[in-house]
Design an enzyme around this catalytic site. Sequence first.
Site, PDB file in Angstrom:
ATOM      1  N   SER A   1      69.806  24.839  55.697  1.00  0.00           N
ATOM      2  CA  SER A   1      68.861  23.494  55.419  1.00  0.00           C
ATOM      3  C   SER A   1      68.628  22.514  55.262  1.00  0.00           C
ATOM      4  O   SER A   1      68.514  21.446  55.877  1.00  0.00           O
ATOM      5  CB  SER A   1      67.536  24.242  55.704  1.00  0.00           C
ATOM      6  OG  SER A   1      67.308  24.452  54.827  1.00  0.00           O
TER       7      SER A   1
ATOM      8  N   HIS B   1      67.678  26.357  62.115  1.00  0.00           N
ATOM      9  CA  HIS B   1      68.547  24.572  61.841  1.00  0.00           C
ATOM     10  C   HIS B   1      69.136  24.350  63.152  1.00  0.00           C
ATOM     11  O   HIS B   1      69.218  23.313  64.145  1.00  0.00           O
ATOM     12  CB  HIS B   1      68.523  24.277  60.832  1.00  0.00           C
ATOM     13  CG  HIS B   1      67.543  23.428  60.001  1.00  0.00           C
ATOM     14  ND1 HIS B   1      67.359  21.775  60.162  1.00  0.00           N
ATOM     15  CD2 HIS B   1      66.732  23.873  59.105  1.00  0.00           C
ATOM     16  CE1 HIS B   1      66.052  21.798  59.335  1.00  0.00           C
ATOM     17  NE2 HIS B   1      65.811  22.783  58.944  1.00  0.00           N
TER      18      HIS B   1
ATOM     19  N   LYS C   1      60.833  23.609  64.695  1.00  0.00           N
ATOM     20  CA  LYS C   1      61.723  22.522  64.629  1.00  0.00           C
ATOM     21  C   LYS C   1      62.089  21.586  65.611  1.00  0.00           C
ATOM     22  O   LYS C   1      61.075  21.152  66.269  1.00  0.00           O
ATOM     23  CB  LYS C   1      63.369  22.641  63.635  1.00  0.00           C
ATOM     24  CG  LYS C   1      62.429  23.201  61.887  1.00  0.00           C
ATOM     25  CD  LYS C   1      63.375  23.810  61.649  1.00  0.00           C
ATOM     26  CE  LYS C   1      62.955  23.997  59.468  1.00  0.00           C
ATOM     27  NZ  LYS C   1      63.431  24.657  59.286  1.00  0.00           N
TER      28      LYS C   1
HETATM   29  C1  LIG Z   1      62.497  26.051  58.252  1.00  0.00           C
HETATM   30  C2  LIG Z   1      62.972  27.471  57.475  1.00  0.00           C
HETATM   31  C3  LIG Z   1      62.147  28.007  58.201  1.00  0.00           C
HETATM   32  C4  LIG Z   1      61.332  28.106  58.373  1.00  0.00           C
HETATM   33  O1  LIG Z   1      60.385  27.798  59.517  1.00  0.00           O
HETATM   34  P1  LIG Z   1      59.432  27.402  59.622  1.00  0.00           P
HETATM   35  O2  LIG Z   1      58.772  27.706  61.324  1.00  0.00           O
HETATM   36  O3  LIG Z   1      58.760  26.065  59.237  1.00  0.00           O
HETATM   37  O4  LIG Z   1      58.169  28.292  58.842  1.00  0.00           O
HETATM   38  C5  LIG Z   1      62.354  29.074  57.967  1.00  0.00           C
HETATM   39  N1  LIG Z   1      64.413  29.641  58.164  1.00  0.00           N
HETATM   40  C6  LIG Z   1      65.336  28.427  57.660  1.00  0.00           C
HETATM   41  C7  LIG Z   1      66.524  28.375  57.645  1.00  0.00           C
HETATM   42  C8  LIG Z   1      64.169  27.114  57.658  1.00  0.00           C
HETATM   43  O5  LIG Z   1      64.827  26.296  57.656  1.00  0.00           O
END
Ligand SMILES: *Cc1c(COP(=O)(O)O)cnc(C)c1O
Length: 391
Positions: A180, A208, A239
């Site tokens: 990320s 992502h 996301k």
């Molecule tokens: C953003 C993210 C999460 C968390 O996801 P949310 O739905 O925002 O809680 C988990 N793993 C990775 C790799 C992320 O980038």
Amino acid sequence: MKGFEYLQSELDEMKKQGTFRTLIPLESDQGAKVIINGKEVIQLSSNNYLGLTSHPRLRKAALEAVENFGAGTGSVRTIAGTFTMHKELEEKLAEFKHTEAALVFQSGFTTNQGVLSSILTKEDVVISDALNHASIIDGIRLTKAARKVYNHVDMADLERALQESKDFRVRIIVTDGVFSMDGNIAPLPEIVDLAEKYDALVMVDDAHASGVLGENGRGTVNHFGLDGRVHIQVGTLSKAIGVLGGYVASSRTLIDYLIHRGRPFLFSTSHPPAVTAACSEAIRVLLEEPHLIERLWENTTFFKDGLNHLGFNIGKSNTPITPVILGDEALSHQFSDKLLEYGVFAQGIAFPTVAKGLARVRTIVTAEHTEDQLQEALDIFEKAGRELQII
Ligand SMILES: *Cc1c(COP(=O)(O)O)cnc(C)c1O
């Protein structure tokens, strides 16, 4: 109030070092441009890859769900909080990910926590990439399983960890699909080959990558043609999907087990109708509007080329996440502040989100940005970068 002096002194130290941050509220909906402090600026900080947070079809689905099913669900999933729409979303996700079943959690964070904490015991070992997301690290902390961390995307080091793990009941390799903060893709084909050689399970967190990579945004597993060879796929609905939530797509056995033992699933109330209906609509949009992903990648290439040409250090990303690496924490925040002053919202990111010495401004373009907006953003990066003698 007295009692928190020990925390205040730490905050005071951050202020001295220029790393103390205040939250920056948006005064508009999320989009290619947003309003901050009454001023319109180009948004380069959101994870809204495809512009779905405010897509008309998602808005409509959410509104209709509220009209027909209300604002909340009143229960956890296992007692009275499963509506037909929750089941429908999970069926859609399983089909989308080409797996037997899927289960939705409150967030991507709780998905990783819930999966890892519930399926491993002290007879097992979890083998984790050094740069995995905090929610994976916390999930591992909640298990009694042995832990091994391999150097970031270092396959020789992963093989070493596997060789040391032969005596455990279950070996599970866990990796982000796309990292990320750096935007690089995990070497999944090599990871899967090693897993098969050493009889290990593979869990990929495609937070992502879903909506970004693979056919219609199915993620890294599909992108590499590894359907059926990765045991657990985690995704987020927060996301590219544009709403809120997380899910795990896997075998029927794993999903049935999580329904009985996944703690966030068992002990936290289910998603409200608006969230669930909007997520389902988002999957339909992914299937029916593939041009959004094409636009995302065109914009990614345009913006990366531009930053590169200006002489910024943009690391080794091969996805829409493009870090501008500055190293110094205070400088990163200063650069971010200057960009905002000139009309670009790109957040500075420092420790503990990235290692000390690798502070950066992280950018993510979306399908919604126009080329004119991205050119304007590049001009602003150039101006701010020269003023701070970064380029
Ligand atoms: C953003 C993210 C999460 C968390 O996801 P949310 O739905 O925002 O809680 C988990 N793993 C990775 C790799 C992320 O980038």
